[in-house]
Scaffold this motif. Sequence first.
Motif, short mmCIF file in Angstrom:
data_model
loop_
_atom_site.label_atom_id
_atom_site.label_comp_id
_atom_site.label_asym_id
_atom_site.label_seq_id
_atom_site.Cartn_x
_atom_site.Cartn_y
_atom_site.Cartn_z
N ILE A 4 -15.61 -3.41 3.27
CA ILE A 4 -14.19 -3.10 3.03
C ILE A 4 -13.63 -3.40 1.89
O ILE A 4 -12.82 -2.82 1.24
N GLY A 5 -13.76 -4.66 1.71
CA GLY A 5 -12.95 -5.26 0.69
C GLY A 5 -13.33 -4.92 -0.79
O GLY A 5 -12.39 -5.02 -1.61
N ARG A 6 -14.60 -4.47 -1.08
CA ARG A 6 -14.90 -4.12 -2.36
C ARG A 6 -14.79 -2.73 -2.71
O ARG A 6 -14.85 -2.60 -4.02
N LYS A 7 -14.02 -1.95 -1.75
CA LYS A 7 -13.90 -0.50 -2.16
C LYS A 7 -12.46 -0.55 -2.97
O LYS A 7 -11.48 -1.39 -2.45
N PRO A 8 -12.30 -0.13 -4.00
CA PRO A 8 -11.06 0.09 -4.63
C PRO A 8 -10.17 1.01 -3.79
O PRO A 8 -10.61 1.83 -3.33
N ILE A 9 -8.76 0.74 -4.11
CA ILE A 9 -7.94 1.49 -3.34
C ILE A 9 -7.13 2.52 -4.58
O ILE A 9 -6.50 1.95 -5.23
N PRO A 10 -7.46 3.91 -4.11
CA PRO A 10 -6.67 4.88 -5.20
C PRO A 10 -5.37 4.81 -5.13
O PRO A 10 -4.67 4.84 -3.94
N ILE A 11 -4.59 4.78 -6.20
CA ILE A 11 -3.03 4.94 -6.19
C ILE A 11 -2.48 6.47 -6.32
O ILE A 11 -2.76 6.81 -7.38
N PRO A 12 -2.16 7.04 -5.47
CA PRO A 12 -1.88 8.36 -5.55
C PRO A 12 -0.55 8.54 -6.36
O PRO A 12 0.24 7.93 -6.68
N GLU A 13 -0.54 9.93 -6.82
CA GLU A 13 0.77 10.41 -7.61
C GLU A 13 2.10 10.26 -6.90
O GLU A 13 2.19 10.38 -5.74
N GLN A 18 3.55 -2.52 -7.74
CA GLN A 18 3.84 -3.71 -8.50
C GLN A 18 3.30 -5.14 -7.91
O GLN A 18 3.33 -5.32 -6.73
N ILE A 19 2.40 -5.75 -8.80
CA ILE A 19 1.78 -6.81 -8.27
C ILE A 19 2.39 -8.09 -8.85
O ILE A 19 2.09 -8.33 -10.17
N ASN A 20 3.05 -9.03 -8.07
CA ASN A 20 3.43 -10.35 -8.77
C ASN A 20 3.31 -11.52 -8.15
O ASN A 20 3.56 -11.80 -6.78
N ASN A 21 2.30 -12.49 -8.38
CA ASN A 21 1.80 -13.51 -7.98
C ASN A 21 1.43 -13.36 -6.27
O ASN A 21 2.04 -13.94 -5.32
N ASN A 22 0.68 -12.24 -6.30
CA ASN A 22 -0.11 -12.15 -4.73
C ASN A 22 0.86 -11.38 -3.75
O ASN A 22 1.09 -11.41 -2.71
N THR A 23 2.26 -10.81 -4.51
CA THR A 23 3.21 -10.22 -3.67
C THR A 23 3.02 -8.59 -4.16
O THR A 23 3.28 -8.34 -5.17
N VAL A 24 2.64 -7.82 -3.23
CA VAL A 24 2.60 -6.48 -3.66
C VAL A 24 3.74 -5.60 -3.15
O VAL A 24 4.29 -5.66 -1.95
N VAL A 25 4.26 -4.95 -3.84
CA VAL A 25 5.53 -4.02 -3.65
C VAL A 25 5.06 -2.54 -3.92
O VAL A 25 4.59 -2.23 -4.94
N VAL A 26 5.12 -1.72 -2.87
CA VAL A 26 4.55 -0.39 -2.86
C VAL A 26 5.81 0.27 -2.61
O VAL A 26 6.46 0.47 -1.59
N GLU A 27 6.07 1.49 -3.79
CA GLU A 27 7.23 2.52 -3.38
C GLU A 27 6.68 3.78 -3.53
O GLU A 27 5.88 4.07 -4.51
N GLY A 28 7.02 4.59 -2.70
CA GLY A 28 6.51 6.01 -2.36
C GLY A 28 7.88 7.00 -2.18
O GLY A 28 9.04 6.49 -1.86
N PRO A 29 7.31 8.06 -1.87
CA PRO A 29 8.28 9.36 -1.49
C PRO A 29 8.83 8.72 0.05
O PRO A 29 10.02 9.11 0.06
N LYS A 30 8.34 7.86 0.98
CA LYS A 30 8.72 7.79 2.14
C LYS A 30 9.66 6.58 2.31
O LYS A 30 10.38 6.43 3.33
N GLY A 31 9.44 5.66 1.16
CA GLY A 31 9.96 4.28 1.35
C GLY A 31 9.40 3.17 0.36
O GLY A 31 8.63 3.56 -0.53
N LYS A 32 9.95 1.86 0.61
CA LYS A 32 9.38 0.87 -0.23
C LYS A 32 8.80 -0.17 0.80
O LYS A 32 9.47 -0.41 1.84
#
Length: 191
Positions: A4-13, A18-32
């Motif tokens: 599971i860990g080695r599968k890449p995660i596709p980022i949809p349109e 944003q990746i900053n010092n192992n903090t991941v921020v994901v923002e999309g149409p439904k929220g953040k």
Amino acid sequence: MSRIGRKPIPIPEGVKVQINNNTVVVEGPKGKLQQSFHPDMIIRSENGQIIVERPSDNRFHRSLHGLTRTLIANMIEGVTKGFRKVLEVRGMGYRVELMGENKLRLMLGFSHPIVFEAPQGITFNVESFTPTQQNQYLSAKIIVNGIDKQLVGDVAARIRALRKVEPYKGKGIRYEDEVVKLKPGKQAKGK
């Protein structure tokens, strides 16, 4: 290596990551959504995909590898599609009412109604049913919606705990796909 860990995660349109010092921020149409991960995990974005790597093959890093990848994938799915859990309320006289966007009023056979307020980021939908021949005890369905998978599951579990399913008649609150094995009553025991 973790399958599971080695599968890449596709980022949809329409999704920004944003990746900053192992903090991941994901923002999309439904929220953040924002989450911090263990500092040993290596998280990077390249070619429209997120890749999670581990520094060594020891047991601790192997266990974190798949977990980190799954949590990031759930964040991306949450901001694009969202998550939902469906609960069924079964019992004669049991009722559920929606009060505004984020409050439920549950009548579950107690001497008083229970008011359940949703945390921020959770919304409720309620479908009420009239008794029919097949589903004479099904009185309502509660649909819990949100973008954070852990929060949706936690809220659904807290609502279910208000009136757990009783093992003789099957009255109470259960998940939509939950199978409840009913116990025989006193009459069945003597035969």
